[in-house]
Scaffold this motif. Structure first.
Motif, PDB file in Angstrom:
ATOM      1  N   ASP A 149      23.408  20.078  40.372  1.00 44.43           N
ATOM      2  CA  ASP A 149      23.829  18.683  40.216  1.00 44.43           C
ATOM      3  C   ASP A 149      23.003  17.710  41.055  1.00 44.43           C
ATOM      4  O   ASP A 149      23.288  16.524  41.095  1.00 44.43           O
ATOM      5  N   LEU A 150      21.949  18.197  41.763  1.00 46.92           N
ATOM      6  CA  LEU A 150      21.122  17.280  42.547  1.00 46.92           C
ATOM      7  C   LEU A 150      20.294  16.387  41.630  1.00 46.92           C
ATOM      8  O   LEU A 150      19.855  16.821  40.546  1.00 46.92           O
ATOM      9  N   PRO A 151      20.047  15.144  42.066  1.00 44.90           N
ATOM     10  CA  PRO A 151      19.165  14.275  41.279  1.00 44.90           C
ATOM     11  C   PRO A 151      17.780  14.903  41.114  1.00 44.90           C
ATOM     12  O   PRO A 151      17.322  15.654  41.981  1.00 44.90           O
ATOM     13  N   GLU A 152      17.109  14.571  40.016  1.00 41.67           N
ATOM     14  CA  GLU A 152      15.810  15.153  39.719  1.00 41.67           C
ATOM     15  C   GLU A 152      14.798  14.871  40.825  1.00 41.67           C
ATOM     16  O   GLU A 152      14.006  15.751  41.199  1.00 41.67           O
ATOM     17  N   LYS A 153      14.800  13.658  41.357  1.00 37.33           N
ATOM     18  CA  LYS A 153      13.835  13.312  42.397  1.00 37.33           C
ATOM     19  C   LYS A 153      14.052  14.140  43.661  1.00 37.33           C
ATOM     20  O   LYS A 153      13.089  14.577  44.308  1.00 37.33           O
ATOM     21  N   VAL A 154      15.326  14.346  44.016  1.00 31.66           N
ATOM     22  CA  VAL A 154      15.635  15.142  45.206  1.00 31.66           C
ATOM     23  C   VAL A 154      15.235  16.594  44.979  1.00 31.66           C
ATOM     24  O   VAL A 154      14.628  17.237  45.845  1.00 31.66           O
ATOM     25  N   SER A 155      15.565  17.132  43.809  1.00 28.71           N
ATOM     26  CA  SER A 155      15.185  18.516  43.500  1.00 28.71           C
ATOM     27  C   SER A 155      13.665  18.680  43.543  1.00 28.71           C
ATOM     28  O   SER A 155      13.133  19.662  44.072  1.00 28.71           O
ATOM     29  N   GLY A 156      12.954  17.704  42.978  1.00 29.47           N
ATOM     30  CA  GLY A 156      11.490  17.763  42.976  1.00 29.47           C
ATOM     31  C   GLY A 156      10.921  17.682  44.379  1.00 29.47           C
ATOM     32  O   GLY A 156       9.957  18.383  44.716  1.00 29.47           O
ATOM     33  N   LYS A 157      11.526  16.814  45.232  1.00 28.24           N
ATOM     34  CA  LYS A 157      11.051  16.675  46.603  1.00 28.24           C
ATOM     35  C   LYS A 157      11.268  17.962  47.389  1.00 28.24           C
ATOM     36  O   LYS A 157      10.400  18.405  48.156  1.00 28.24           O
ATOM     37  N   ILE A 158      12.433  18.599  47.214  1.00 31.10           N
ATOM     38  CA  ILE A 158      12.709  19.865  47.906  1.00 31.10           C
ATOM     39  C   ILE A 158      11.718  20.929  47.452  1.00 31.10           C
ATOM     40  O   ILE A 158      11.165  21.677  48.270  1.00 31.10           O
ATOM     41  N   ALA A 159      11.483  21.014  46.128  1.00 36.70           N
ATOM     42  CA  ALA A 159      10.537  22.002  45.592  1.00 36.70           C
ATOM     43  C   ALA A 159       9.139  21.782  46.154  1.00 36.70           C
ATOM     44  O   ALA A 159       8.412  22.732  46.450  1.00 36.70           O
ATOM     45  N   GLU A 160       8.773  20.516  46.339  1.00 36.22           N
ATOM     46  CA  GLU A 160       7.447  20.194  46.880  1.00 36.22           C
ATOM     47  C   GLU A 160       7.380  20.494  48.374  1.00 36.22           C
ATOM     48  O   GLU A 160       6.411  21.064  48.878  1.00 36.22           O
ATOM     49  N   SER A 161       8.447  20.161  49.124  1.00 34.79           N
ATOM     50  CA  SER A 161       8.447  20.306  50.580  1.00 34.79           C
ATOM     51  C   SER A 161       8.488  21.767  51.013  1.00 34.79           C
ATOM     52  O   SER A 161       7.936  22.126  52.057  1.00 34.79           O
ATOM     53  N   CYS A 162       9.140  22.604  50.229  1.00 38.08           N
ATOM     54  CA  CYS A 162       9.316  23.997  50.665  1.00 38.08           C
ATOM     55  C   CYS A 162       8.026  24.801  50.546  1.00 38.08           C
ATOM     56  O   CYS A 162       7.930  25.908  51.111  1.00 38.08           O
ATOM     57  N   GLU A 163       7.018  24.285  49.847  1.00 32.83           N
ATOM     58  CA  GLU A 163       5.707  24.923  49.734  1.00 32.83           C
ATOM     59  C   GLU A 163       5.802  26.388  49.296  1.00 32.83           C
ATOM     60  O   GLU A 163       5.124  27.272  49.804  1.00 32.83           O
ATOM     61  N   GLY A 164       6.696  26.619  48.359  1.00 32.56           N
ATOM     62  CA  GLY A 164       6.824  27.962  47.797  1.00 32.56           C
ATOM     63  C   GLY A 164       7.644  28.913  48.640  1.00 32.56           C
ATOM     64  O   GLY A 164       7.752  30.102  48.313  1.00 32.56           O
ATOM     65  N   ASN A 165       8.246  28.437  49.766  1.00 35.40           N
ATOM     66  CA  ASN A 165       9.052  29.276  50.646  1.00 35.40           C
ATOM     67  C   ASN A 165      10.516  29.176  50.218  1.00 35.40           C
ATOM     68  O   ASN A 165      11.168  28.153  50.428  1.00 35.40           O
TER      69      ASN A 165
END
Length: 803
Positions: A149-165
Motif C-alpha cells: 500500500d506504499l505510494p509508488e514514489k516511496v516504493s521506488g525511492k526505497i528500491a533505489e536507496s537499498c542498492e539491491g540489499n
C-alpha cells in the motif's frame, strides 16, 4: 552443536558409543571421544594435549560415523564472523571419505572471501551459490510485496536507496510501519539515507525496557537467555523482560536460537545498538555479564571460558581507554586468568592462532613477573609448526627474566635450555652461531647449578649432545676419534638412563634423537638405527615426538642408501596412523622418501605422496617458518619437472617454493636453472648442506664439470651413502681417470643411484667414445621420460657418429 547432532546430552559415553557403532575399537572410541570433548573444554579422563590436526581429524571422523547411522544436513551460518580455526575445521570436515548421503551448507557474507579467497576451491562435490544484489526491478517487487500500500514514489525511492540489499529494504519498510507511516502517510522526505540510520530510527521507537534489553544483548554479543537479562537488569521483573523479548522478536530485531536462547536477527542491528552505549555503560555491562556467567557456570567454567575471557578483557580494556581509568583489580585478575585458560584450551583443540591472541591479551594486562610466566607457557603450548613464534616468545621471556630484580635461576636455566635445544633440533633460517649458543648454554648450566634442581641439571647438560656444529669440518674417522664426541656419547647414555628411571619419556626421546644423529655422523649407521628404534618403544609420547621418530627412521634409511626401506617405513606410517592422527609432522620425511624415489628412478611412486604433501602444504603455508620441511618434497618434484621439460609444472612448483621458503628461494631457483641449463658459473658454496652436498656434487658432474673444492670438502664430512658415491664419481672426473669413473658409475648404480648413473654414462660416453654407455643409459631415460638428458644423449650420439 554436538548436542543437536547426538540428539541428547553430551557425555563421553555417548560420543564414544557413536564411534563404537561406527566400527571402532573401544580403546580408539574412548580416545576419540576425549579429543571431541577437549574441543568443547570438557577434558575427559586420561586426556592429553593433542595436535590441532588430530582434533580436526577426530571431528571429521565423528561426522563420518554419524553419516553412516543417519542422514544429516550440517549447517554453518555467518561464517564471515568465524575464527580462523573454525574455518579450518569446517574445511577439514568437508573432506569426508565415505560414500554416504551428506549435505553441508555454509552460509556467509562476501567478507569471508576477503579472508579466504579460495574457500571451497578444488574440492569435489562443492557448489558455490553467490547471491548477487537485487536488480532495481526485483528490489521494487520486494518492496511492494513487503508493503503493497506504499505510494509508488516511496516504493521506488526505497528500491533505489537499498542498492539491491534486501535487508536494507526490509529495514526501511519496517521503520515506516513502526512509526505508523503506512500507506499514503509515507513520504520520501522521511526516509533515512543509510541502513545504519534506518536501524537507529527503529531503535528510537523502542520502549525503555525493550531498548535496555537490546543494549544488554548487544554487549552479550552472540546468544543470550532470559536469565541473563534478569540478572543484569534487576529493575525489571520476569514478565517485563519476557514482554520486551517477545516484542523484539515480533519486530525481527531478535531471533530465537536453540535451547530457549535468543540471538540477533542481523549483525548490523547488534553493531548499531552497541554503538548507542557510552563507554562507562559498556564497562558496567561487560562486568555484569561476566559476573553472571561466572556464577552460573559453577564447576563448568571451561564450557564458557571464552565468554568470560572476552567480557572481563573488554571491561578492563575499555576502562584503560577512558580519560579517567577505573581501578578494576578483580576484573583484571580474572581477565588474565580466563584469557590464559582460554588459550590453554585453544591449544588443546589445535586453535593455535586463537591461543596466541588469548595469551597476548593476558600478557598485555599482566605485570612483568606474570608476563615472563605467560610467555613461557605460550611457548610450551604451541605446536611445532609455530617454531618461529615459539622461539620468539622464549626469547621475550628470557629478556624479561634478565630485567627483573629478583630473577629465579631455575626459570632462567629452563628458558636457556629450551632456546638452545630449539636452535639445534629444529631448522631456522637465522640459526644461532655455535659460539653464541655455547655461551648461552654455559650460562644456563651455571644457573641450573645455582638452582640445585637435579632434573634441570641433567636436561641442560644433555642439551650439549645437540651442540656439534664445531665438529662439522671433521670427517667420519676424525669424528670417531674425537674426545669431545666420546664425552657426548657417554653423556647421552647417562642422561638416557636417568630420564628412563624418571619415566620422563618426552625428554628421553629428545636425548635419543640427538644421540642417534651423533652416531650417524660417526658412520655408526646400525647403532643409530638401534637408537631410533629405542625411541619407538617409548610410550605416552606426544604426536609431535612420534612423528619425529618416523622422520628419524626414514632419514637414517635414506642416508644409509636403504631407499626402499625408507619408502616402506613411510608407507607403513601413513597406513598405520591412528584415525585422528595428523600427518602434518611427516612433511620432511615424505620429502626425503620422494628424493629417494627420484634417485632410484621410481618416479611413478612419488605420486603416492603428492596428495598428502599437498594437504600438509595447505595447512602450514601461511605459518611463518613452517614451510621448510614441506619444501623438501616439492624440490624433488621440481627436479622431475625440469627433467621432463614440463615448463608449466616447473613454474608452478617454483612459485610454491617461493611462498614456502622465501629465505632460501633464490638459492633453490638458481640451482634449478643450473640443472636445466648446465651453466654453473654462478654457483657459490654456502653453509653446510648435509645430504644436499651430494645432490650439488651430482649437479656438477652430470654436466661434465668438476665441483668446487669447498663443495667436495663438505661432501667428505658426511657418512651418507649418496654423498660418498657422488664424491667418488667427482674425484674420478677431477683426476681425469675414465676407468675409475666407469667403476664409480657402476658402483653408484649398484647402490641404487640409477638416475645419476644414467646421466653419468652420457658423460662417460662423450669422454671415451664408448657408445655402449649410451645404450645402457637410454632405456632408463626413456622410461622416465627424462627429455633433458635424452637430448644430451642424442647430442653425444651425433657427436660420436661424426667423429
Amino acid at each position: 552443536s554436538l548436542h543437536e547432532l547426538l540428539g541428547e546430552e553430551v557425555t563421553k559415553e555417548r560420543v564414544a558409543a557413536c564411534f563404537t557403532r561406527g566400527g571402532y575399537k573401544a580403546e580408539d572410541a574412548s580416545r576419540l571421544a576425549d579429543h571431541v570433548l577437549a574441543t568443547l573444554g570438557m577434558k575427559g579422563e586420561g586426556s592429553v594435549n593433542v595436535d590441532r590436526e588430530q582434533l580436526f581429524s577426530t571431528w571429521r571422523l565423528l561426522i563420518e560415523v554419524l553419516s553412516w547411522q543417519a542422514k544429516y544436513i550440517l549447517i554453518f551460518e555467518n561464517l564471515q564472523w568465524a575464527s580462523d580455526s573454525l574455518l579450518d575445521l569446517v574445511a577439514h570436515i568437508s573432506s569426508l571419505r565415505v560414500q554416504r548421503p551428506f549435505l553441508m551448507i555454509t552460509v556467509s557474507r562476501p567478507e569471508l572471501l576477503d579472508r579466504r579467497p579460495n574457500w571451497g576451491g578444488g574440492r569435489q562435490n562443492f557448489t558455490a551459490l553467490t547471491l548477487q544484489p537485487l536488480s532495481a526491478k526485483r528490489s521494487y517487487e520486494l518492496v511492494k510485496k513487503l508493503a503493497p500500500d506504499l505510494p509508488e514514489k516511496v516504493s521506488g525511492k526505497i528500491a533505489e536507496s537499498c542498492e539491491g540489499n534486501p535487508f536494507f529494504a526490509q529495514e526501511l519498510v519496517r521503520g515506516l510501519a513502526e512509526r505508523g507511516l503506512a500507506g499514503q502517510a509515507a513520504t520520501i522526505d522521511i526516509l533515512p539515507d543509510t541502513v545504519h540510520a534506518a536501524v537507529l530510527a527503529r531503535l528510537d521507537l523502542l520502549s525503555k525496557p525493550e531498548r535496555d534489553v537490546l543494549q544488554v544483548a548487544s554487549v552479550a554479543s552472540s546468544t543470550f537467555t532470559a536469565e541473563l537479562f534478569q540478572s543484569v537488569l534487576p529493575a525489571y521483573g520476569a514478565e517485563e523482560i519476557a514482554g520486551a523479548l517477545n516484542s523484539l522478536l515480533a519486530r525481527d530485531m531478535l531471533a530465537p536460537a536453540t535451547g530457549g536462547a535468543f540471538t540477533f536477527h542481523h549483525g548490523l542491528i547488534r553493531d548499531v545498538t552497541y554503538g548507542t552505549l557510552a563507554r562507562a555503560e559498556r564497562i558496567r555491562l561487560h562486568k555484569a555479564i561476566a559476573a553472571f556467567l561466572l556464577e552460573s557456570a559453577g564447576e563448568h567454567v571451561d564450557e564458557c571460558v571464552e565468554l568470560l575471557a572476552y567480557h572481563y578483557y573488554k571491561a578492563v580494556e575499555l576502562s584503560r581507554q577512558s580519560a579517567v581509568p577505573q581501578k578494576l583489580e578483580v576484573e583484571t585478575e580474572r581477565a588474565i586468568k580466563f584469557q590464559v585458560r582460554a588459550g590453554e584450551l585453544a591449544c588443546q583443540s589445535g586453535a593455535f592462532g586463537e591461543a596466541i591472541t588469548y595469551f597476548e591479551n593476558a600478557i598485555q594486562l599482566a605485570g612483568d613477573a606474570d608476563k615472563l610466566i605467560l610467555y613461557e607457557e605460550l611457548g610450551d603450548n604451541l605446536g611445532l609448526q609455530w617454531r618461529v613464534k615459539i622461539r620468539e616468545v622464549y626469547r621475550k621471556a628470557l629478556h624479561l627474566w634478565r630485567t627483573l630484580p629478583d630473577h629465579q635461576p631455575l626459570i632462567g636455566a629452563r628458558l636457556i635450555r629450551k632456546l638452545v635445544i630449539q636452535n639445534y633440533r629444529w631448522s631456522f633460517a637465522d640459526k644461532m652461531p655455535q659460539e653464541d649458543a655455547e655461551a648461552l648454554w654455559r650460562e644456563g648450566l651455571r644457573l641450573a647449578e645455582q638452582a640445585g634442581d637435579e632434573d634441570e641439571l641433567w636436561r641442560i647438560r644433555s642439551a650439549s649432545v645437540f651442540m656439534t656444529d664445531d665438529l662439522n669440518p671433521l670427517g667420519v674417522e676424525e669424528m670417531r676419534q674425537s674426545e669431545k664426541v666420546r664425552e657426548l656419547k657417554q653423556l647421552a647414555e647417562e642422561a638416557s638412563g636417568y630420564f628412563e628411571q624418571r619415566q620422563d619419556w618426552e625428554t628421553l626421546s629428545e636425548i635419543l634423537d640427538g644421540y642417534s644423529a651423533l652416531q650417524f655422523r660417526c658412520g655408526e649407521n646400525s647403532e643409530a638405527t638401534t637408537t631410533v628404534q629405542r625411541r619407538l618403544q617409548l610410550t605416552n609420547l606426544s604426536s609431535r615426538e612420534r612423528m619425529d621418530i618416523t622422520t628419524s627412521i626414514v632419514s637414517v634409511n635414506f642416508l644409509s642408501g636403504e631407499y626402499e626401506a625408507a619408502r616402506q617405513v613411510m608407507e607403513e606410517a601413513l597406513d598405520n596412523l591412528r584415525p585422528e592422527d595428523p600427518f602434518e609432522g611427516l612433511g620432511n620425511a615424505m620429502g626425503t622418501v620422494m628424493w629417494g624415489q627420484y634417485l632410484t628412478g621410481h618416479w611413478s611412486n612419488i605420486a603416492r605422496f603428492r596428495r598428502p604433501l599437498d594437504e600438509i602444504c595447505k595447512r602450514v603455508q601461511d605459518i611463518e617458518g613452517a614451510g621448510g620441511p614441506v619444501a623438501n618434497g616439492y624440490q624433488a618434484l621440481l627436479m622431475i619437472a625440469l627433467s621432463r621439460e614440463e615448463q608449466a609444472e616447473a613454474e608452478t612448483l617454483l612459485a610454491l617454493l617461493r611462498k614456502l621458503v622465501p629465505q632460501f628461494f633464490e638459492l633453490l631457483e638458481a640451482l634449478a636453472l643450473m640443472y636445466r641449463d648446465g651453466d654453473l658459473s654462478r654457483f657459490k658454496v654456502g653453509r653446510r648442506g648435509e645430504s644436499i652436498a651430494g645432490l650439488q656434487i651430482m649437479l656438477f658432474t652430470e654436466h661434465e664439470q668438476c665441483p668446487p673444492a669447498g663443495l667436495l670438502k663438505q661432501g667428505d664430512y658426511y657418512a651418507d651413502d649418496m654423498t660418498l658415491r657422488a664424491t667418488n664419481i667427482a674425484k674420478a672426473l677431477i683426476a681425469d681417470d675414465n676407468e675409475a669413473l666407469a667403476r664409480a658409475i657402476d658402483e653408484a648404480e649398484e647402490h641404487q643411484l640409477i638416475v645419476h648413473a644414467a646421466h653419468m654414462r652420457i658423460v662417460l660416453a662423450k669422454r671415451t667414445g664408448d657408445r655402449s654407455q649410451l645404450e645402457r643409459a637410454r632405456p632408463m631415460l626413456e622410461r622416465l621420460e627424462d627429455r633433458l638428458f635424452l637430448r644430451k644423449l642424442y647430442e653425444v650420439e651425433e657427436l660420436l657418429q661424426t667423429a
